[in-house]
Design an enzyme around this catalytic site. Structure first.
Site, PDB file in Angstrom:
ATOM      1  N   GLU A 247      -3.452  -8.960  -4.105  1.00  0.00           N
ATOM      2  CA  GLU A 247      -2.275  -9.416  -3.375  1.00  0.00           C
ATOM      3  C   GLU A 247      -2.783  -9.972  -2.052  1.00  0.00           C
ATOM      4  O   GLU A 247      -3.156  -9.213  -1.150  1.00  0.00           O
ATOM      5  CB  GLU A 247      -1.308  -8.243  -3.129  1.00  0.00           C
ATOM      6  CG  GLU A 247      -0.703  -7.650  -4.387  1.00  0.00           C
ATOM      7  CD  GLU A 247       0.358  -8.547  -5.015  1.00  0.00           C
ATOM      8  OE1 GLU A 247       0.761  -9.544  -4.403  1.00  0.00           O
ATOM      9  OE2 GLU A 247       0.775  -8.238  -6.144  1.00  0.00           O
ATOM     10  N   CYS A 281       2.505 -10.766   4.948  1.00  0.00           N
ATOM     11  CA  CYS A 281       1.930 -11.782   4.057  1.00  0.00           C
ATOM     12  C   CYS A 281       2.953 -12.852   3.666  1.00  0.00           C
ATOM     13  O   CYS A 281       2.579 -13.930   3.228  1.00  0.00           O
ATOM     14  CB  CYS A 281       1.354 -11.132   2.821  1.00  0.00           C
ATOM     15  SG  CYS A 281       2.486  -9.972   2.081  1.00  0.00           S
TER      16      CYS A 281
END
Ligand code: NDP
Length: 473
Positions: A247, A281
């Site tokens: 990720e 993110c």
């Protein structure tokens, strides 16, 4: 406050001490031992031994442990929120949200633990399968190494730990060196909740040593990593033949159609760009506004940006606290200065006080500037004027990343154009890319990663499909 490493159910000493500091005022808030290579070996070995007990534990027991963990987290909500605010510099109100989400993640895992199953396969669909009965099921992979970043010290750890245990695996967890205290407290709770010895082990220390030893260990069956694209690429190249979930980062775009409610969009984009100082993110980074609404949007967005309260994250009124360290502030200052040198304009912000970087709006930016092409991971948003909707979709897509994107429009045809045209793991309509519910599939395309999280989806990645064919008669 002194903490230890967790190996095989025991809190033990290790090597050189690691000091953890409050990210706003620099106060010492914890000291832990770092793990030596022999500590990592012992942790992996303990996890290996625990694979049998975890794989054989009935689903209802795994579910009970996870549900008890959620209850204990709820009971200690304040302590967790204050620890996150202090060690990560996250504004307390958002740290509280993170704890709520951590509770959700464990609660969802408690439910999903009972729903992990396969299906039958009609083997007699071909002549060679006549007389056979077939089904497939999901078996735990075994030992999982969970490596997490600093920006969500609880919930991103939860997204590794909760699905791994729900699926019957054991783990070795390595949290970020700047924010390990929340992970220590979570491991204490898991023990109290009744997790068997060795099912979770905690190692501490730098990624280039402790992280690397874990990733390359052949007794580790899967690595689940959240962090920067550079480290993700490196892990992929050294892990060898084992499952890997990555990720990674994004430079998240938002598309604003002329029919959108600009007041709402400006407020949502301000929260989405500056929340946790942009160290998210899926933080809003590139906003593509169509030219007919560009001027009013900019005016509203600058006002919303200037309305963010900046300061000590432990103050309940504060929206934006410090960045994780001064090196990161130096980096973003230099990126903004470089962009200005190439013609970008700073409409607000562009300044620092200690480790706090002020919410910053940039215009007149070009696609190749670092503030546009790379992940800024800082409280910065670039606003770009586009000819039409198609052009904004094209520009939003023109990136090496592909995690999440936000699109604001009331027009159903534009909604479907966006869904079909955008190459991202998540398309969020009428909200920013920051939207995430902890049970939805979540993960990136292109350089944003491999695989999906979101409890059920992570459990699929943390199990192997086992096919069973039974010859009858
Ligand atoms: P890093 O990649 O620097 O670190 C992440 C973790 O990896 C840390 O625990 C780190 O240890 C460890 N690590 C570093 N080098 C290695 C190595 N060679 N082998 C194994 N492990 C290693 O990321 P940050 O902590 O700075 O987090 C920010 C990044 O995380 C951003 O790019 C962001 O986009 C991404 N992220 C992605 C999310 C997603 O779901 N897609 C969510 C949140 C963040 P140490 O701390 O000791 O250096």
């Amino acid at each position: 406050m002194e903490y230890k490493l967790l190996i095989d159910g025991q809190w033990v000493d290790g090597g050189a001490p690691l000091e953890v500091r409050n990210k706003y005022d620099g106060r010492l808030i914890g000291v832990l031992p770092t793990s030596r290579q022999e500590d990592v070996e012992a942790a992996v070995e303990a996890a290996r031994r625990a694979t049998t007990v975890m794989a054989n534990m009935p689903a209802y027991k795994r579910s009970e442990i996870l549900a008890r963990t959620a209850t204990l987290l709820r009971e200690r909500q304040d302590d967790f929120a204050c620890t996150i605010a202090a060690e990560a510099g996250k504004a307390l109100k958002f740290a509280r949200t993170e704890v709520d989400r951590g509770i959700n993640t464990f609660t969802i895992a408690a439910e999903e633990a009972k729903r992990l199953h396969g299906e039958t396969i009609p083997l007699d669909a071909i002549a060679a399968g006549e007389g056979y009965f077939g089904f497939w099921n999901r078996r735990p992979v075994g030992v999982i190494a969970g490596i997490s970043p600093f920006n969500f010290p609880l919930n991103l750890v939860a997204h590794k730990v909760a699905p791994a245990l729900a699926a019957g695996n054991s783990l070795v967890l390595k949290p970020a060196s700047s924010t390990p205290l929340t992970a220590v407290k979570l491991c204490q709770i898991l023990q109290e909740a009744g997790l068997p010895n060795g099912a979770i082990n905690l190692v501490i220390g730098s990624g280039s040593t402790v992280g690397e030893w874990l990733v390359t260990d052949p007794r580790v069956d899967k690595v689940t990593f959240t962090g920067s694209p550079d480290v993700g690429r490196h892990i992929m190249s050294v892990a060898g033949i084992k499952k890997v979930t990555l990720e990674l980062g994004n430079n998240s775009p938002v598309v604003v159609a002329p029919d959108a409610d600009l007041d709402f969009v400006a407020k949502r984009c301000a929260v989405g760009a500056y929340y946790n100082s942009g160290q998210v993110c899926i933080s809003v980074q590139r906003i593509y506004s169509q030219k007919q609404v560009y001027e009013p949007f900019i005016e509203k967005f600058v006002r919303a940006s200037e309305g963010m309260v900046v300061g000590d994250p432990l103050d309940e009124r504060v929206d934006v606290g410090p960045m994780i360290d001064s090196k990161e502030v130096d980096r973003i200052e230099s990126w903004v200065r470089e962009a200005q040198g190439e013609g970008a304009k700073v409409l607000t912000g562009g300044k620092r006080e200690g480790c706090v970087y002020f919410p910053t709006v940039l215009t007149e930016v070009a696609p190749e500037m670092k503030v546009m092409a790379e992940e800024t991971f800082a409280p910065i948003a670039c606003v770009i004027s586009c000819e039409d909707f198609e052009e904004s979709i094209r520009q939003a897509n023109a990136t090496k990343f592909g995690l999440q994107v936000g699109v604001f429009t009331k027009d159903i045809n534009r909604v479907f154009k966006a869904i079909q045209g955008l190459n991202f793991g998540g398309v969020i309509i009428n909200d920013t890319p920051v939207f995430r519910a902890d049970h939805m599939p979540y993960g990136g395309n292109r350089q944003s990663g491999l695989g999906r999280e979101g409890v059920r989806f992570a459990m699929e990645e943390m199990t192997n499909i086992q096919m069973v064919a039974i010859r009858l008669g």
